[in-house]
Design a protein around this motif. Structure first.
Motif, short mmCIF file in Angstrom:
data_model
loop_
_atom_site.label_atom_id
_atom_site.label_comp_id
_atom_site.label_asym_id
_atom_site.label_seq_id
_atom_site.Cartn_x
_atom_site.Cartn_y
_atom_site.Cartn_z
N SER A 129 0.82 -1.22 0.00
CA SER A 129 0.00 0.00 0.00
C SER A 129 0.85 1.26 0.00
O SER A 129 0.43 2.30 -0.49
N GLN A 130 2.05 1.16 0.54
CA GLN A 130 2.97 2.31 0.60
C GLN A 130 3.92 2.33 -0.59
O GLN A 130 4.75 3.22 -0.69
N GLU A 131 3.80 1.31 -1.44
CA GLU A 131 4.72 1.15 -2.57
C GLU A 131 6.17 1.23 -2.09
O GLU A 131 7.03 1.86 -2.72
N ALA A 132 6.43 0.59 -0.95
CA ALA A 132 7.74 0.64 -0.32
C ALA A 132 8.73 -0.27 -1.05
O ALA A 132 8.37 -1.33 -1.56
N GLU A 133 9.97 0.18 -1.10
CA GLU A 133 11.05 -0.65 -1.63
C GLU A 133 11.33 -1.75 -0.61
O GLU A 133 11.55 -1.47 0.56
N VAL A 134 11.30 -2.99 -1.07
CA VAL A 134 11.52 -4.11 -0.16
C VAL A 134 12.66 -4.95 -0.71
O VAL A 134 12.68 -5.31 -1.89
N ASP A 135 13.62 -5.24 0.16
CA ASP A 135 14.73 -6.10 -0.21
C ASP A 135 14.20 -7.44 -0.72
O ASP A 135 13.22 -7.97 -0.20
N HIS A 136 14.87 -7.98 -1.72
CA HIS A 136 14.42 -9.23 -2.35
C HIS A 136 14.30 -10.37 -1.33
O HIS A 136 13.33 -11.14 -1.37
N LEU A 137 15.26 -10.49 -0.43
CA LEU A 137 15.21 -11.58 0.56
C LEU A 137 14.05 -11.41 1.53
O LEU A 137 13.42 -12.38 1.94
#
Length: 152
Positions: A129-137
């Motif tokens: 919902s925040q379109e946050a960048e998330v680490d792949h792991l």
């Protein structure tokens, strides 16, 4: 309800890609979801939007303290969910503001303690919902269920 949340994550790249609530409800019904589950999911998403709006000020507050959980939060969330939230915060996948949104949305669920699988979906939806960048792991961890299989 959680199946619908996963469906939304899988089928809509961003929250803005989702149609209006009325159109979305029709699409979810056409996809085979029950009306009660659709209502619950849409209500949960409205709560997510409201909580996010309330946490705007918190998002700009530097977070270097510890979160102390109230007794009611401890009982409803359970040790597993609290541990996973702490893990996400320690890996900087969740800011203090996002942590509070995850806790709020987990507290809005009807059953407790919240299972690991459900807290993962809640965290995934908050980040989505925040379109946050998330680490792949971290993303992989969020997509894994208790049986080590990927969701859907």
């Amino acid at each position: 309800m959680f199946d619908i949340l996963v469906y939304l994550f899988e089928n809509y790249y961003t929250p803005e890609a989702c149609p209006s609530a009325e159109v979305l409800a029709k699409r979810l019904a056409a996809a085979g979801f029950e009306h009660n589950d659709i209502d619950d999911a849409l209500g949960w998403l409205v709560g997510l939007a409201e909580t996010t709006e309330q946490c705007v000020e918190l998002a700009h507050t530097p977070g270097n303290g510890s979160r102390v959980y109230a007794e009611s939060e401890q009982q409803h969330l359970g040790a597993t969910a609290i541990g996973f939230i702490t893990f996400l915060e320690a890996t900087e996948a969740l800011s203090p503001a996002l942590r509070e949104i995850v806790i709020d949305r987990a507290m809005a669920t009807t059953d407790g303690p919240v299972s690991l699988q459900k807290i993962k979906i809640i965290a995934l939806m908050v980040l989505w919902s925040q379109e946050a960048e998330v680490d792949h792991l971290i993303l992989e961890e969020l997509l894994r269920d208790d049986g080590d299989r990927l969701l859907h």
